[in-house]
Design an enzyme around this catalytic site. Structure first.
Site, PDB file in Angstrom:
ATOM      1  N   VAL A 275     -28.066  -2.056 -37.242  1.00  0.00           N
ATOM      2  CA  VAL A 275     -28.312  -2.275 -35.825  1.00  0.00           C
ATOM      3  C   VAL A 275     -29.792  -2.594 -35.673  1.00  0.00           C
ATOM      4  CG1 VAL A 275     -26.399  -0.907 -34.907  1.00  0.00           C
ATOM      5  CG2 VAL A 275     -28.578   0.203 -35.389  1.00  0.00           C
ATOM      6  N   SER A 276     -30.141  -3.232 -34.561  1.00  0.00           N
ATOM      7  CA  SER A 276     -31.500  -3.729 -34.401  1.00  0.00           C
ATOM      8  C   SER A 276     -32.532  -2.690 -33.995  1.00  0.00           C
ATOM      9  CB  SER A 276     -31.526  -4.862 -33.381  1.00  0.00           C
ATOM     10  OG  SER A 276     -30.769  -5.945 -33.866  1.00  0.00           O
ATOM     11  N   SER A 277     -32.131  -1.668 -33.259  1.00  0.00           N
ATOM     12  CA  SER A 277     -33.148  -0.727 -32.793  1.00  0.00           C
ATOM     13  C   SER A 277     -32.659   0.707 -32.905  1.00  0.00           C
ATOM     14  CB  SER A 277     -33.527  -1.030 -31.346  1.00  0.00           C
ATOM     15  OG  SER A 277     -32.438  -0.763 -30.493  1.00  0.00           O
TER      16      SER A 277
ATOM     17  N   GLN B 177     -29.831   2.017 -30.696  1.00  0.00           N
ATOM     18  CA  GLN B 177     -28.460   1.564 -30.901  1.00  0.00           C
ATOM     19  C   GLN B 177     -27.762   2.449 -31.926  1.00  0.00           C
ATOM     20  OE1 GLN B 177     -29.369  -2.523 -31.996  1.00  0.00           O
ATOM     21  NE2 GLN B 177     -28.618  -3.227 -30.016  1.00  0.00           N
TER      22      GLN B 177
END
Length: 183
Positions: free
Chosen positions: A9-11, A14
């Site tokens: 996931v990007s961050s 998340q």
């Protein structure tokens, strides 16, 4: 012959629980997970995952964008997997499966598209460079210290003004004035 899963996931805000569930349901016995942007070139868990897989293993992901930044990056990763004898599957897109003839065909097409994209990008870049050169631009930031300012600095220095005073008068830092005087 293991099924290895990779989830990203990007961050930090998340959650990749849904990806993990899908990977486990597909038979993944070893999982690598990380919270990093897909554009981040330093993805330690992906590197560990790619190092971990062995001949006969299959790497699975839920969606293509969880793994690669571009078609060229995907091609690079899959080529590395193929060289190790590792299969590759995307759960949400069954056509992307290098363990089947059709999947290998799809990846061959993707590889061709990636090469085409790279060639186009390079061609446009070279055209831009040629155009800039034709217009007299050689790249980099335009010089802010003009010949007139250089002459002004030299004149003021010759008259005995301090570097600090010259810098204040011409609107540049002391370091810039010192560089001009050194050349």
């Amino acid at each position: 012959m293991a099924i290895v899963g990779y989830a990203r996931v990007s961050s930090a805000g998340q959650d990749h629980a849904t990806q993990i569930e899908k990977l486990k349901a597909a038979g993944a016995t070893k999982l690598f997970e990380e919270k990093r942007s897909g554009t981040d070139k330093a993805r330690p868990e992906l590197a560990k995952c790619l190092d971990y897989v062995r001949e006969g293993d299959t790497l699975i992901i839920t969606k293509l964008d969880r793994l690669a930044r571009s078609a060229a990056h995907l091609h690079e990763i899959v080529e590395g997997l193929n060289a190790k004898g590792v299969g590759f599957k995307v759960l949400d897109d069954p056509s992307l499966d290098t363990t089947t003839r059709t999947g290998r065909l799809v990846f061959g097409i993707l590889a061709s598209i990636a090469e085409f994209e790279t060639a186009l990008r390079r061609e446009r870049q070279m055209e831009g460079i040629a155009k800039a050169k034709a217009e007299g631009r050689t790249g980099g930031r335009p010089a802010t210290v003009t010949p007139e300012i250089r002459a002004e600095i030299a004149r003021r220095s010759g008259e005995g003004e301090s570097i600090r005073k010259i810098a204040a008068q011409v609107g540049f830092s002391k370091a810039t004035v010192q560089k001009v005087l050194a050349n």
